[in-house]
Motif scaffolding. Sequence first.
Motif, PDB file in Angstrom:
ATOM      1  N   LEU A 346     -31.240   9.121  14.479  1.00 38.42           N
ATOM      2  CA  LEU A 346     -29.959   9.316  15.162  1.00 38.42           C
ATOM      3  C   LEU A 346     -28.762   9.338  14.214  1.00 38.42           C
ATOM      4  O   LEU A 346     -27.927  10.250  14.311  1.00 38.42           O
ATOM      5  N   PRO A 347     -28.601   8.366  13.293  1.00 36.97           N
ATOM      6  CA  PRO A 347     -27.436   8.429  12.402  1.00 36.97           C
ATOM      7  C   PRO A 347     -27.379   9.717  11.586  1.00 36.97           C
ATOM      8  O   PRO A 347     -26.300  10.310  11.434  1.00 36.97           O
ATOM      9  N   VAL A 406     -25.016  -3.457  12.035  1.00 36.56           N
ATOM     10  CA  VAL A 406     -25.092  -2.340  11.087  1.00 36.56           C
ATOM     11  C   VAL A 406     -23.844  -1.473  11.188  1.00 36.56           C
ATOM     12  O   VAL A 406     -23.314  -0.987  10.177  1.00 36.56           O
ATOM     13  N   ALA A 407     -23.337  -1.277  12.415  1.00 32.85           N
ATOM     14  CA  ALA A 407     -22.096  -0.512  12.583  1.00 32.85           C
ATOM     15  C   ALA A 407     -20.941  -1.185  11.860  1.00 32.85           C
ATOM     16  O   ALA A 407     -20.047  -0.518  11.323  1.00 32.85           O
ATOM     17  N   LEU A 408     -20.962  -2.509  11.821  1.00 36.30           N
ATOM     18  CA  LEU A 408     -19.897  -3.265  11.166  1.00 36.30           C
ATOM     19  C   LEU A 408     -19.790  -2.931   9.679  1.00 36.30           C
ATOM     20  O   LEU A 408     -18.708  -3.037   9.091  1.00 36.30           O
ATOM     21  N   GLY A 409     -20.883  -2.514   9.078  1.00 36.95           N
ATOM     22  CA  GLY A 409     -20.872  -2.237   7.645  1.00 36.95           C
ATOM     23  C   GLY A 409     -20.720  -0.770   7.283  1.00 36.95           C
ATOM     24  O   GLY A 409     -20.834  -0.423   6.098  1.00 36.95           O
ATOM     25  N   GLN A 410     -20.452   0.111   8.252  1.00 35.67           N
ATOM     26  CA  GLN A 410     -20.366   1.544   7.975  1.00 35.67           C
ATOM     27  C   GLN A 410     -18.944   1.956   7.597  1.00 35.67           C
ATOM     28  O   GLN A 410     -17.964   1.410   8.107  1.00 35.67           O
ATOM     29  N   LEU A 417     -20.298   5.295  14.740  1.00 38.41           N
ATOM     30  CA  LEU A 417     -20.470   5.555  16.172  1.00 38.41           C
ATOM     31  C   LEU A 417     -21.943   5.725  16.532  1.00 38.41           C
ATOM     32  O   LEU A 417     -22.357   5.390  17.653  1.00 38.41           O
ATOM     33  N   ALA A 418     -22.752   6.243  15.614  1.00 37.43           N
ATOM     34  CA  ALA A 418     -24.185   6.387  15.877  1.00 37.43           C
ATOM     35  C   ALA A 418     -24.833   5.020  16.075  1.00 37.43           C
ATOM     36  O   ALA A 418     -25.593   4.809  17.033  1.00 37.43           O
ATOM     37  N   TYR A 419     -24.532   4.076  15.189  1.00 37.79           N
ATOM     38  CA  TYR A 419     -25.099   2.735  15.353  1.00 37.79           C
ATOM     39  C   TYR A 419     -24.477   2.013  16.551  1.00 37.79           C
ATOM     40  O   TYR A 419     -25.133   1.178  17.187  1.00 37.79           O
ATOM     41  N   THR A 478     -12.260  14.798   6.368  1.00 40.09           N
ATOM     42  CA  THR A 478     -13.070  13.666   5.915  1.00 40.09           C
ATOM     43  C   THR A 478     -13.393  12.777   7.107  1.00 40.09           C
ATOM     44  O   THR A 478     -12.640  12.717   8.084  1.00 40.09           O
ATOM     45  N   ARG A 479     -14.541  12.092   7.005  1.00 38.56           N
ATOM     46  CA  ARG A 479     -14.922  11.114   8.015  1.00 38.56           C
ATOM     47  C   ARG A 479     -14.916   9.698   7.440  1.00 38.56           C
ATOM     48  O   ARG A 479     -15.269   8.744   8.129  1.00 38.56           O
ATOM     49  N   GLU A 480     -14.551   9.570   6.177  1.00 36.56           N
ATOM     50  CA  GLU A 480     -14.527   8.266   5.529  1.00 36.56           C
ATOM     51  C   GLU A 480     -13.346   7.445   6.053  1.00 36.56           C
ATOM     52  O   GLU A 480     -12.188   7.831   5.882  1.00 36.56           O
ATOM     53  N   ILE A 481     -13.662   6.326   6.659  1.00 36.53           N
ATOM     54  CA  ILE A 481     -12.626   5.494   7.266  1.00 36.53           C
ATOM     55  C   ILE A 481     -11.634   5.008   6.215  1.00 36.53           C
ATOM     56  O   ILE A 481     -10.418   4.938   6.466  1.00 36.53           O
ATOM     57  N   ARG A 482     -12.113   4.722   5.010  1.00 32.91           N
ATOM     58  CA  ARG A 482     -11.239   4.201   3.958  1.00 32.91           C
ATOM     59  C   ARG A 482     -10.241   5.245   3.479  1.00 32.91           C
ATOM     60  O   ARG A 482      -9.210   4.897   2.885  1.00 32.91           O
ATOM     61  N   GLN A 483     -10.536   6.515   3.688  1.00 30.59           N
ATOM     62  CA  GLN A 483      -9.638   7.573   3.247  1.00 30.59           C
ATOM     63  C   GLN A 483      -8.651   7.994   4.327  1.00 30.59           C
ATOM     64  O   GLN A 483      -7.773   8.825   4.087  1.00 30.59           O
ATOM     65  N   LEU A 484      -8.826   7.458   5.530  1.00 31.91           N
ATOM     66  CA  LEU A 484      -7.918   7.769   6.621  1.00 31.91           C
ATOM     67  C   LEU A 484      -6.881   6.664   6.751  1.00 31.91           C
ATOM     68  O   LEU A 484      -7.033   5.573   6.193  1.00 31.91           O
TER      69      LEU A 484
END
Length: 613
Positions: A346-347, A406-410, A417-419, A478-484
Amino acid sequence: MIEYDLIMMSLVIFVPAAFGLLCLIFPAKFKEAVRWWALLGTAVTLCLSLCLLVEYYFLLDSRSDRGLRSLHHPKTLLDARADEALRRASMPAPEPRQAYDWVGTVPWIDRFDIQYCIGIDGISLPLIVLTSLVMFFAVIASWKIETNVRAYFFLLLTLQTGVLGTFFALDLFLLYVFYEVMLIPMYFLIGVWGGARRKYAAFKFVIYTLLGSVFLLVAIIGLYFTDVRDFVDKTAVDARAEERRKESPRLTQDEIREYHTFHIPTLQRAGQGAMLVLTGQQNRLTARDEPGEGKVPLLGRGVHIESARGRFQQAFFQPTYQYLFFVLLFVGFAVKVPVVPFHSWLPDAHVEAPTPVSMILAGILLKLGGYGLLRLAYPICPWAADQLSLVIAGLGAFGIVYGAFVALGQTDFKRLLAYSSISHMGYVILGLAAWGGGAKSQYWAWGMNGAMYQMVAHGITASAMFFVVGVLYDRSHTREIRQLGGVMTSMPLFAGLSAILFFASMGLPGLCGFVGELFVVLGSWNYHPGLSLAAIGATVVTAAYLLWTWQRVYLGVNHHGHYTEITAREAAVLLTFVVLSIALGVLPQTLLLSWMEPSVTGLVESLARLKPD
């Protein structure tokens, strides 16, 4: 004469595929026309689905006491209506009907008694309407697809037909065909229009799905070769026996009367009979006197146990094979939910799939697994489901906690959102498994209704959340949370609508995510408090990673310059999802439970009464 209800249900199934085929006729340069044509196809399907909802309301009103629809009303249940349709179809001259029963049967492959048998009830109809709604918005989200537009929308609409057909099917073979129809469109939608690792993700999706399909196929074949004549209306058995007597006069009387079928309600009744046999309650299979009803068997009027009890020595009625059939069905659908440890596809699929396909995958396809367990695994193998209930509930609780941590560490928004979906679908498994008989059946009904509600609520919030990611990706690439960051500064409307969807996903009271989780927790607490506590604790982790994500994305500093505010098209989609999230959280009984609960509670009562007192 073809029945009106059969025509209406068939239109809902096949209108998307018809529009999809016509997409291929458009000249390649007419991309905008293809988009509008596909949108029209999903809009027509959505309207037809809503018409079915209105008709189903009329069915409940005509067959139930007004004001008591939340109770168990046998005449409204799908198996009772399907049995009556099967009995009518077996008669030389079909009986006229006074009202539509929303079950239709047409012979398909007579040699193996495979029928085009479809129907709706409070379990399938919410998912049918959800499918039509999410597909409509997925087409809107696909407006920026520029490559192979005709093929894209053809595959998208063909996928919708496969999903809808699965929810409608009352014949196991027909269900399997529709279930497999979805495989090819999803493979190409991910493998052609996906991201950089799209081929790997598509291949992994196909391998996992085919693995589950193999398990299902083995179970279907084993179920078909079970002689279920004792659980079919005598009229149908006699009619089949007369046909076989003419075709094969050398067969013995017992061989002539063998009855093999893919008919799901019949197999459900046989499975419930198997539970009575395995728990030493064979005497409850025989008819008993009911006030005003005459002699009625425990499993309904379709049961007429014949004199030869040797049929209860068949593999289907033995403990080992009951376990085997249940495990085959469970694994087959657990891959789709997905249940840990069958989740790793799924991820990858979400990360590489285009936004509209991720909306469909999270909002619709995952629900096929929960629906299959609710419609097939539990009613057909209730004894094994009861024996393994603690294991299944444990898997559900573990999935809730595992997915949340696991979602907490993405850091990839889509992977997070997949986890999150794995965690939220764990509530569905926990609610289904919170088995209870006697006085505790009420709590199991809460869990079952919560599981159904959770599927609908998650279908709305998950689709909306992936649409949110798509909007962000279109602007930031981008989908990287740190870059948003800093999105609220330039997109205040988008930030406000997104905040409501984030809160709905974390299960805030007053929003749709809260209702299903509450029902599941209440039901599972009376089954196993420890598992319920794990589910409750996971809500804190869910709130943590969703709030952390919202703060990182919408607050702080904008690293990509000024973002343009959402367009009218994007605002319409998000606003609709927001309204649905609020409405289902504030008015759960009026909008969903009032017409869903009779079927779910009726199923619970039919299974709970099988347990020994």
